[in-house]
Write a protein that holds these residues in place. Sequence first.
Motif, PDB file in Angstrom:
ATOM      1  N   TYR A 147      95.677 -58.513  13.694  1.00 39.39           N
ATOM      2  CA  TYR A 147      96.032 -58.069  15.045  1.00 39.39           C
ATOM      3  C   TYR A 147      97.491 -57.653  15.116  1.00 39.39           C
ATOM      4  CZ  TYR A 147      98.138 -62.728  15.826  1.00 39.39           C
ATOM      5  OH  TYR A 147      98.901 -63.867  15.738  1.00 39.39           O
TER       6      TYR A 147
ATOM      7  N   SER B 165     102.724 -56.034  21.018  1.00 38.35           N
ATOM      8  CA  SER B 165     103.633 -54.920  21.340  1.00 38.35           C
ATOM      9  C   SER B 165     104.815 -54.868  20.373  1.00 38.35           C
ATOM     10  CB  SER B 165     104.120 -55.001  22.788  1.00 38.35           C
ATOM     11  OG  SER B 165     104.883 -56.162  22.986  1.00 38.35           O
TER      12      SER B 165
ATOM     13  N   ILE C 180      94.980 -49.000  24.595  1.00 37.70           N
ATOM     14  CA  ILE C 180      95.638 -49.504  25.813  1.00 37.70           C
ATOM     15  C   ILE C 180      97.061 -48.955  25.902  1.00 37.70           C
ATOM     16  CG2 ILE C 180      96.583 -51.585  26.904  1.00 37.70           C
ATOM     17  CD1 ILE C 180      94.140 -53.120  25.723  1.00 37.70           C
TER      18      ILE C 180
ATOM     19  N   GLU D 128     104.315 -69.678  17.156  1.00 36.44           N
ATOM     20  CA  GLU D 128     103.427 -69.784  15.997  1.00 36.44           C
ATOM     21  C   GLU D 128     102.675 -71.124  16.005  1.00 36.44           C
ATOM     22  OE1 GLU D 128     105.102 -68.274  12.502  1.00 36.44           O
ATOM     23  OE2 GLU D 128     103.237 -68.525  11.387  1.00 36.44           O
TER      24      GLU D 128
ATOM     25  N   THR E 236      99.895 -70.741  18.437  1.00 35.85           N
ATOM     26  CA  THR E 236      98.856 -69.864  17.877  1.00 35.85           C
ATOM     27  C   THR E 236      98.027 -70.613  16.829  1.00 35.85           C
ATOM     28  OG1 THR E 236     100.373 -68.030  18.206  1.00 35.85           O
ATOM     29  CG2 THR E 236      98.484 -67.589  16.840  1.00 35.85           C
TER      30      THR E 236
ATOM     31  N   SER F 297      95.733 -64.617  20.530  1.00 36.78           N
ATOM     32  CA  SER F 297      97.007 -64.678  19.798  1.00 36.78           C
ATOM     33  C   SER F 297      97.968 -63.598  20.315  1.00 36.78           C
ATOM     34  CB  SER F 297      96.773 -64.487  18.293  1.00 36.78           C
ATOM     35  OG  SER F 297      95.967 -65.518  17.802  1.00 36.78           O
ATOM     36  N   ILE F 298      97.444 -62.409  20.593  1.00 39.53           N
ATOM     37  CA  ILE F 298      98.286 -61.334  21.149  1.00 39.53           C
ATOM     38  C   ILE F 298      98.828 -61.760  22.519  1.00 39.53           C
ATOM     39  CG2 ILE F 298      98.269 -58.963  22.073  1.00 39.53           C
ATOM     40  CD1 ILE F 298      96.101 -58.316  19.925  1.00 39.53           C
TER      41      ILE F 298
ATOM     42  N   ASP G 263     101.482 -64.371  22.245  1.00 37.24           N
ATOM     43  CA  ASP G 263     102.720 -63.778  21.727  1.00 37.24           C
ATOM     44  C   ASP G 263     103.464 -63.046  22.846  1.00 37.24           C
ATOM     45  OD1 ASP G 263     104.527 -63.155  19.571  1.00 37.24           O
ATOM     46  OD2 ASP G 263     103.765 -61.119  19.598  1.00 37.24           O
ATOM     47  N   GLU G 264     102.750 -62.248  23.624  1.00 35.07           N
ATOM     48  CA  GLU G 264     103.399 -61.464  24.684  1.00 35.07           C
ATOM     49  C   GLU G 264     103.961 -62.367  25.791  1.00 35.07           C
ATOM     50  OE1 GLU G 264     103.893 -58.525  24.024  1.00 35.07           O
ATOM     51  OE2 GLU G 264     102.225 -57.692  22.889  1.00 35.07           O
TER      52      GLU G 264
ATOM     53  N   THR H 175     106.651 -65.039  24.558  1.00 29.93           N
ATOM     54  CA  THR H 175     107.917 -64.361  24.202  1.00 29.93           C
ATOM     55  C   THR H 175     108.701 -64.008  25.463  1.00 29.93           C
ATOM     56  OG1 THR H 175     106.968 -63.434  22.194  1.00 29.93           O
ATOM     57  CG2 THR H 175     108.930 -62.352  23.026  1.00 29.93           C
TER      58      THR H 175
ATOM     59  N   LEU I 168     105.349 -52.859  27.904  1.00 31.03           N
ATOM     60  CA  LEU I 168     104.115 -52.579  27.175  1.00 31.03           C
ATOM     61  C   LEU I 168     103.311 -53.858  26.891  1.00 31.03           C
ATOM     62  CD1 LEU I 168     102.542 -50.238  26.043  1.00 31.03           C
ATOM     63  CD2 LEU I 168     103.798 -50.461  23.918  1.00 31.03           C
ATOM     64  N   GLY I 169     104.014 -54.941  26.583  1.00 30.97           N
ATOM     65  CA  GLY I 169     103.336 -56.209  26.274  1.00 30.97           C
ATOM     66  C   GLY I 169     102.468 -56.678  27.427  1.00 30.97           C
TER      67      GLY I 169
ATOM     68  N   ILE J  36      99.432 -54.553  27.873  1.00 32.79           N
ATOM     69  CA  ILE J  36      98.381 -54.908  26.909  1.00 32.79           C
ATOM     70  C   ILE J  36      97.621 -56.151  27.377  1.00 32.79           C
ATOM     71  CG2 ILE J  36      97.986 -55.765  24.543  1.00 32.79           C
ATOM     72  CD1 ILE J  36     100.323 -53.900  23.671  1.00 32.79           C
TER      73      ILE J  36
END
Lengths: 110, 133
Positions: free
Chosen positions: A52, A55, A90, B16, B19, B40-41, B44-45, B48, B107-108, B111
């Motif tokens: 994966y 951003s 996206i 981490e 995650t 996980s994405i 992270d977004e 962070t 952008l994060g 998403i």
Amino acid sequence: MNITAREENGITIIEISGKMDTAISPAVHEKLVALRSEDGSNVLLNLSRLDYMSSAGLRALLALAKQLEKEGGALRICNLNKVVQEVFEIAGFNSILKVFPSESEALASF
Amino acid sequence: MQKLEIRVENRLSEIEVATEKFCEFVKKYDLPDEVQSKVSIILDELLTNTISYGYDNEEEHFIELHIEIQEDRLFITLADDGTLFNPFQHAAPDTEAAVDEREIGGLGIHIVRNLMQKVGYKRSGNRNVVTLT
């Protein structure tokens, strides 16, 4: 994260496995920049083994694309898995980066 | 119903850890790889953002993360005691811009919003509470 590179007809083919998130992406970007063969080089990123990308990973790819473009080279990307493909859609990255379903199609496009 | 609670300290290296705990949860309940990648994405977004911009002091803070699966649906809640911030109130970035005009800010969150079906925010006392389903 693991990055391997090989050359084919003057094109640097780089495979990235694992993930591209906030912690790892800056190091991936540095490594990608170091792996491009010379100024003006063409780079193909094969992401078939990438789980994966967040951003931060997109940011690293965009920076690489801009750098290669500035140097007269080009970036192609291929073999996105379903999740990475969804993130690209996206973010609208399908329209700003050149993405191909297979390595052979990506190589033929240079 | 499968449930996971994680308490994350406000350090980027803790993302981490969170995650990895979620990966163990995915393995334990044999959830699809796609769920592992998408969550996980999202972690992270959102983590962070909170850890990098959510605090105006150097003190130790904790972010509480609650993940639940009910009848194949995923429910995620993140609660932090950072400064008031609704991540979903900002406009989506211009995802149509050309490569040399592209600005990456926002952008994060864009998403996150699009990977999930529904996102919500409320300020509860001194806490930001983000919900995702």
